[in-house]
Design a protein around this motif. Structure first.
Motif: not given
Length: 118
Positions: A1-4, A36-40, A85-87
């Motif tokens: 997972m990458a961070r943005y 919608a993002g939740g834990a991300a 954080e997202a794929a």
């Protein structure tokens, strides 16, 4: 997972002139984004106006200078951020497109990948 990092920018005069109803819709949009993002969603924040910024930079001799205000004179200023954080970038775009500022005519959302060191 990458961070943005999502940088929310816009015309501060437009934000200041929003009606109570518009502010409520804006806040509801951010709550929906976080849901919608939740834990991300790793972190977020709203920034004070650019007029309260302090900028640091070196002069030609290397001496540090301190000035009031942002680095650039511009109509738009960064007003807030999300660290997520997202794929992949497509996932980030899908989330960011939910933000009011992504579709308002006086603002936008910049998406920047965070460099991962070591």
């Amino acid at each position: 997972m990458a961070r943005y990092l999502l940088l929310i920018h816009g015309d501060e005069r437009e934000w200041a002139a929003m009606s109570d109803q518009q502010r409520q819709e804006l806040a509801e949009g951010h709550r929906a984004f976080v849901a919608a993002g939740g834990a991300a969603v790793l972190d977020s924040g709203e920034l004070e106006p650019a007029s309260l910024a302090t900028s640091l930079r070196a002069d030609p001799t290397g001496r540090l200078t301190i000035t009031d205000g942002p680095f650039l004179e511009t109509k738009e200023a960064v007003g807030g951020y999300y660290l997520i954080e997202a794929a992949d970038l497509d996932e980030v775009i899908g989330l960011a497109s939910r933000l009011y500022e992504a579709s308002a005519g006086h603002s936008g959302v910049e998406i920047r990948p965070v460099v991962e060191h070591g």
